[in-house]
Design an enzyme around this catalytic site. Structure first.
Site, mmCIF file in Angstrom:
data_model
loop_
_atom_site.group_PDB
_atom_site.id
_atom_site.type_symbol
_atom_site.label_atom_id
_atom_site.label_comp_id
_atom_site.label_asym_id
_atom_site.label_seq_id
_atom_site.Cartn_x
_atom_site.Cartn_y
_atom_site.Cartn_z
ATOM 1 N N GLY A 1 8.856 -11.981 6.229
ATOM 2 C CA GLY A 1 8.729 -12.491 4.876
ATOM 3 C C GLY A 1 7.583 -13.430 4.585
ATOM 4 O O GLY A 1 7.319 -13.738 3.422
ATOM 5 N N GLU B 1 10.485 -11.187 12.571
ATOM 6 C CA GLU B 1 10.137 -9.805 12.242
ATOM 7 C C GLU B 1 8.988 -9.764 11.230
ATOM 8 O O GLU B 1 9.134 -9.216 10.136
ATOM 9 C CB GLU B 1 11.365 -9.102 11.636
ATOM 10 N N PRO B 2 7.836 -10.325 11.571
ATOM 11 C CA PRO B 2 6.743 -10.338 10.587
ATOM 12 C C PRO B 2 6.152 -8.943 10.386
ATOM 13 O O PRO B 2 6.017 -8.175 11.332
ATOM 14 C CB PRO B 2 5.706 -11.258 11.238
ATOM 15 N N GLY B 3 5.831 -8.627 9.161
ATOM 16 C CA GLY B 3 5.163 -7.364 8.863
ATOM 17 C C GLY B 3 3.828 -7.659 8.195
ATOM 18 O O GLY B 3 2.760 -7.661 8.810
ATOM 19 N N ARG C 1 1.624 -0.263 -4.589
ATOM 20 C CA ARG C 1 2.006 -1.645 -4.892
ATOM 21 C C ARG C 1 1.648 -2.095 -6.321
ATOM 22 O O ARG C 1 2.471 -2.749 -6.964
ATOM 23 C CB ARG C 1 1.413 -2.625 -3.868
ATOM 24 N N TYR D 1 5.109 -2.983 -8.120
ATOM 25 C CA TYR D 1 5.442 -4.415 -8.200
ATOM 26 C C TYR D 1 4.438 -5.188 -9.042
ATOM 27 O O TYR D 1 4.430 -6.409 -8.991
ATOM 28 C CB TYR D 1 5.417 -5.074 -6.811
ATOM 29 N N CYS E 1 -1.273 11.678 -13.423
ATOM 30 C CA CYS E 1 -0.872 11.765 -14.832
ATOM 31 C C CYS E 1 0.238 10.784 -15.176
ATOM 32 O O CYS E 1 1.358 11.185 -15.512
ATOM 33 C CB CYS E 1 -0.444 13.187 -15.133
#
Ligand code: LLP
Length: 420
Positions: free
Chosen positions: A239, A273-275, A315, A319, A346
């Site tokens: 996160g 758990e870093p992404g 993205r 978001y 489209c």
């Protein structure tokens, strides 16, 4: 810090000029920097050096075998959410004994495979899942290592689609019910209680929600210990946010200090758990301007249609994610103006950036920055657009770690009805 820099007016990935990559692999194309990933991993690892820890890279952020292999070589473990991600990790040379398995809907076949291969821990998200894992483990004659993902009910202050730690979210079990569930799990013959897990959301730019969540989870660990249920690790999820535009997220060092200070003196391994923080700013999406469609009046909208689209990088559309869009080479004689950077799909939602002041001509190359996390990973083939290649740059070498998909790839497995 990343290794995408201008030299002689041309943007490079490490020592490779991006126009060379475009010429060799075409556009659109994802380009990653091995030195940047390595640096981010090492910074994160050094920041946690004072505590017993395990870094489990969240494969969902970028599951390319080249990227996973690089991280495996650096000593990373992995956080997976499907058997597909597990197979990727194994193929890339990752150690299954350093894999944690998250996700709300693990299927029986996925649990079987993970048990057979011997993963470190299942992060269990519901009572029904405890029962399911226990049954599968008993049938296979093993004990499944588990943590319960608890939902600490903190507001992470991020986009609602990527906030996960509120009571109203589908994730984890309510922290108030966790004790009862742990007691139940401890009595199940197919389970071995190992840890407590939480993950409150993604792209977090403040430390306070992390601190709040950890305090609540540590209080739970104490209550469990009082009941005779001890755990050996605390998984704090991922996160930590990155800078896309002007965000000022805590540095990995500040983040790590906040975590270590909370667990200091406890006999607990810290699992993270870093992404995004490891790979986000280590990737760009390289794209070329196809056509310019300026408005008739200066105040009209001016559209630059590029060859990358929402299927390649979702993205912005999903978001409203803001990604810097920069020229690969210094502009020629054209004057800058505010462009809508849009793809050929489209849909009105098919944009990469709004109102970007750029001097553009047809054929120009652009780099969409911070695309290394949740970029290719979320790409689709909408509008029958083959997914772009992925290139991992290491010093002066550019390795194609995934070839461009072909239209034939897209039709593989499909057929017409049999003709009578
Ligand atoms: N652990 C769990 C259980 C997760 O659900 C996630 C991300 C992570 C770790 C890694 O989080 P990170 O360190 O990358 O923030 N597609 C969205 C992000 C979705 C994140 C989902 N879970 C985006 O593009 O912003």
């Amino acid at each position: 810090m990343d290794h995408f820099v201008y030299r002689g007016g041309v943007l490079h990935a490490e020592d490779v000029p991006l126009p060379d990559i475009a010429a060799r692999f075409g556009t659109p194309c994802y380009v990653y920097s091995a030195a940047t990933i390595t640096r981010h991993y090492r910074v994160f690892e050094a920041a946690l050096a004072d505590v017993d820890h395990e870094i489990c890279f969240a494969v969902k952020a970028n599951g390319n075998l080249g990227v996973l292999g690089l991280l495996a070589d650096l000593g990373s473990g992995f956080d997976i959410v499907s058997v597909g991600e597990l197979e990727r990790v194994i193929t890339a040379g990752g150690d299954p004994a350093r894999v944690v398995f998250s996700g709300v809907g693990k299927r029986v076949d996925e649990i079987e495979r993970a048990l057979e291969i011997g993963i470190a821990c299942f992060n269990v998200e519901s009572e029904a899942e405890l029962v399911r894992i226990d049954a599968v483990a008993q049938r296979l004659g093993v004990r499944a290592p588990i943590s319960l993902r608890v939902n600490p009910d903190v507001d992470a202050g991020t986009h609602p689609y990527i906030a996960t730690g509120l009571k109203e979210n589908k994730f984890g079990v309510d922290i108030g019910r966790a004790e009862t569930l742990y007691a139940r799990a401890a009595d199940m013959p197919g389970l071995a209680v190992r840890g407590v897990d939480c993950h409150i959301g993604s792209q977090l730019t403040r430390l306070a929600p992390f601190r709040d969540a950890i305090d609540r989870v540590l209080a739970l660990i104490d209550r469990l210990a009082a009941r005779g249920i001890t755990v050996d690790h605390l998984d704090v999820g991922g996160g930590l946010g990155i800078r896309y535009r002007d965000e000022t997220p805590p540095s990995p060092a500040e983040y790590a200090a906040a975590l270590s200070e909370r667990v200091a003196g406890r006999d607990l391994k810290l699992v993270c758990e870093p992404g995004r923080v490891l790979v986000g700013n280590a990737g760009i999406l390289l794209t070329r301007v196809e056509l310019l469609k300026p408005g008739a009046e200066p105040e009209d909208r001016h559209f630059a249609i590029v060859d990358a689209a929402m299927n390649d990088l979702l993205r912005p559309a999903l978001y409203d994610g803001w990604h810097a869009i920069v020229p690969v080479a210094e502009a020629g004689a054209v004057a800058p103006r505010p462009w809508e950077i849009v793809g050929p799909i489209c849909e009105t939602g098919d944009f990469l950036g709004h109102d970007r002041e750029l001097a553009l001509a047809e054929g120009d190359l652009l780099a969409v920055r911070s695309a290394g996390a949740y970029g290719f990973a979320m790409a689709s083939t909408y509008n029958a657009r083959p997914r772009p290649p992925e290139v991992l740059v290491d010093g002066a070498a550019a390795h194609e770690v995934r070839a461009r998909e072909t239209v034939a790839d897209l039709m593989r497995g499909e057929r017409r009805l049999p003709i009578a």
